[in-house]
Enzyme design. Structure first.
Site, PDB file in Angstrom:
ATOM      1  N   GLU A   1      -2.596  25.747 -31.930  1.00  0.00           N
ATOM      2  CA  GLU A   1      -2.114  24.857 -32.966  1.00  0.00           C
ATOM      3  C   GLU A   1      -2.970  23.325 -32.854  1.00  0.00           C
ATOM      4  OE1 GLU A   1       2.091  24.418 -33.900  1.00  0.00           O
ATOM      5  OE2 GLU A   1       2.416  26.114 -32.670  1.00  0.00           O
TER       6      GLU A   1
ATOM      7  N   LYS B   1       5.106  18.711 -44.199  1.00  0.00           N
ATOM      8  CA  LYS B   1       4.914  17.983 -43.147  1.00  0.00           C
ATOM      9  C   LYS B   1       4.318  16.663 -43.747  1.00  0.00           C
ATOM     10  CE  LYS B   1       6.115  21.540 -40.382  1.00  0.00           C
ATOM     11  NZ  LYS B   1       5.874  22.875 -41.096  1.00  0.00           N
TER      12      LYS B   1
ATOM     13  N   HIS C   1       1.160  20.030 -38.242  1.00  0.00           N
ATOM     14  CA  HIS C   1       1.781  18.879 -37.871  1.00  0.00           C
ATOM     15  C   HIS C   1       0.717  17.919 -37.715  1.00  0.00           C
ATOM     16  CE1 HIS C   1       5.714  20.534 -37.280  1.00  0.00           C
ATOM     17  NE2 HIS C   1       5.039  21.498 -36.637  1.00  0.00           N
TER      18      HIS C   1
ATOM     19  N   ASP D   1      -3.781  26.491 -36.479  1.00  0.00           N
ATOM     20  CA  ASP D   1      -2.778  25.976 -37.212  1.00  0.00           C
ATOM     21  C   ASP D   1      -2.489  24.384 -37.142  1.00  0.00           C
ATOM     22  OD1 ASP D   1      -0.331  25.456 -38.569  1.00  0.00           O
ATOM     23  OD2 ASP D   1       0.715  27.055 -37.871  1.00  0.00           O
TER      24      ASP D   1
ATOM     25  N   HIS E   1       3.303  28.916 -32.531  1.00  0.00           N
ATOM     26  CA  HIS E   1       4.271  28.909 -33.408  1.00  0.00           C
ATOM     27  C   HIS E   1       4.610  30.497 -33.523  1.00  0.00           C
ATOM     28  CE1 HIS E   1       6.587  28.748 -37.504  1.00  0.00           C
ATOM     29  NE2 HIS E   1       7.069  27.642 -36.897  1.00  0.00           N
TER      30      HIS E   1
ATOM     31  N   ASN F   1      10.306  16.156 -40.984  1.00  0.00           N
ATOM     32  CA  ASN F   1       9.052  16.658 -40.854  1.00  0.00           C
ATOM     33  C   ASN F   1       8.133  15.791 -41.948  1.00  0.00           C
ATOM     34  OD1 ASN F   1       9.382  17.821 -38.547  1.00  0.00           O
ATOM     35  ND2 ASN F   1       9.298  19.857 -39.441  1.00  0.00           N
TER      36      ASN F   1
ATOM     37  N   SER G   1       4.484  22.039 -32.277  1.00  0.00           N
ATOM     38  CA  SER G   1       5.703  21.634 -33.071  1.00  0.00           C
ATOM     39  C   SER G   1       6.807  21.124 -32.252  1.00  0.00           C
ATOM     40  CB  SER G   1       6.176  22.632 -34.063  1.00  0.00           C
ATOM     41  OG  SER G   1       6.647  24.115 -33.217  1.00  0.00           O
TER      42      SER G   1
END
Length: 384
Positions: free
Chosen positions: A175, A236, A207, A204, A133, A47, A179
């Site tokens: 998110e 990440k 990423h 969130d 997540h 990541n 992910s």
């Protein structure tokens, strides 16, 4: 059923469905190359999207921080563990992302758990994207609030759920980039629906931060959205570890008083905060943009080549490029086949992803070279 019988039964079930997880010992696993058992592989499971975990400036900052502060913080930030390095990083993150405050946490999991646990009360409702997540969904399900899930990236269903009567407040959770699928949330529309319902929005962006948006400011900035609570993590795009919560001044003060993960955990080492400061400097500078541009070139090259493969692709245009295999055993076999040809790829299976969607979770980074992507496509074509 005894404790031991329960444990044995659960492990037997995982083995029978080819979903048993195993950790792999590696000598080096964050950069372009992964080394394990004296063999070197092109690494497509990291990541570390911008390749900053190996950046000389970031490494030197950690070393210099350790020489100045030592290798640990010595306690909770509420006792003696809040250093000038922590304070400077929080202030710079808040200024960079346009928030009054930032609070550092030891991990993204801890940050998500802390915020939801501290905020959610008995009559509240948390409405979360069903693919959020595990740290978010677990915190919501264990909180006294009611948890409802809306269909993945579906603002219309979110709006329907938010319209139902509730005794307390509502918190929408999603998110920025997911992910496992690598796709982006329609944050602008989610934000509009959330505001109309008088709810708060938590995003969130683990990423997306460092990788998406102008100057690497992330998914929310890219869609011109400022959620009430923005969670960013540093494992990440930043290439290090840890997390931060971006929020208003009153919310920050509330979390300082009531977020148990913040109060009762030893804070991250000041040397780590120094390394994160160096990483932030790279991300928001010219070199950071060059690395983001290189990553986008790799993503475009991979997606053009992967379109000819027999496996299904998601709509991802992020560094996460999953190839859906379906069957657990076949996903494991393909991952092993790729490793035999020098490409380290991880098979992701239920319960991490829904049943029937076992996949190869490929991640591309700025540390890769064009020939690496070409080699991956050749090996994938042979294995499929």
């Amino acid at each position: 059923m005894s404790w031991q019988q329960r444990i044995d039964s659960a492990l037997a079930a995982r083995r029978a469905t080819r979903t048993l997880r195993r950790r792999q010992v590696v000598e080096q696993g964050a950069g372009r190359w992964l080394t394990a058992q004296d063999k070197r592989y092109l690494n497509f499971s990291s990541n570390d999207y911008l390749g900053l975990s190996q950046h000389p400036q970031v490494v030197a900052a950690w070393q210099q921080g350790a020489a100045r502060f030592g290798v640990g913080s010595g306690g909770s930030g509420h006792v003696s563990g809040y250093s000038c390095a922590h304070q400077q990083l929080e202030e710079d993150l808040a200024q960079w992302l346009g928030y009054p405050r930032a609070l550092l946490f030891i991990s993204g999991f801890a940050a998500n758990q802390a915020v939801i646990t501290a905020l959610a009360a008995k009559d509240d409702r948390i409405v979360a994207d069903r693919l959020s997540h595990a740290s978010l969904l677990e915190a919501a399900s264990l909180s006294p609030a009611q948890l409802r899930r809306f269909a993945h990236n579906d603002p219309a269903q979110l709006q329907t759920l938010l319209a139902k009567p509730v005794g307390g407040q509502q918190l929408v959770v999603t998110e920025g980039i997911f992910s496992m699928d690598g796709d982006s949330a329609p944050l602008a529309e989610i934000d509009r629906v959330t505001r109309a319902a008088g709810a708060w929005l938590l995003v969130d962006d683990a990423h997306g931060i460092g990788v998406s948006g102008s100057g690497g400011r992330g998914s929310c900035h890219a869609q011109q959205v400022q959620p009430d609570l923005l969670i960013i993590t540093f494992g990440k795009g930043f290439g290090v570890s840890g997390a931060a919560v971006l929020c208003s001044e009153p919310v920050a003060e509330y979390l300082v008083q009531f977020a148990r993960h913040l109060i009762y955990s030893t804070s991250m080492p000041p040397a780590q905060a120094a390394a994160l400061q160096a990483s932030l400097d790279v991300i928001r500078g010219d070199e950071g943009q060059q690395r983001r541009d290189k990553l986008q070139q790799h993503i475009a090259l991979f997606r053009r080549g992967a379109a000819a493969l027999t496996m299904a692709m998601t709509d991802s245009v992020s560094a996460i490029q999953p190839l859906i295999v379906g069957d657990n055993a076949r996903a494991l076999w393909m991952a092993e086949t790729l490793r035999e040809h020098g490409c380290w790829v991880t098979a992701i299976r239920p319960p991490t992803v829904p049943e029937g969607t076992a996949r190869l979770r490929l991640t591309l980074t700025a540390a890769h070279e064009t020939d690496d992507i070409t080699r991956l496509l050749e090996v994938l074509d042979a294995a499929s």
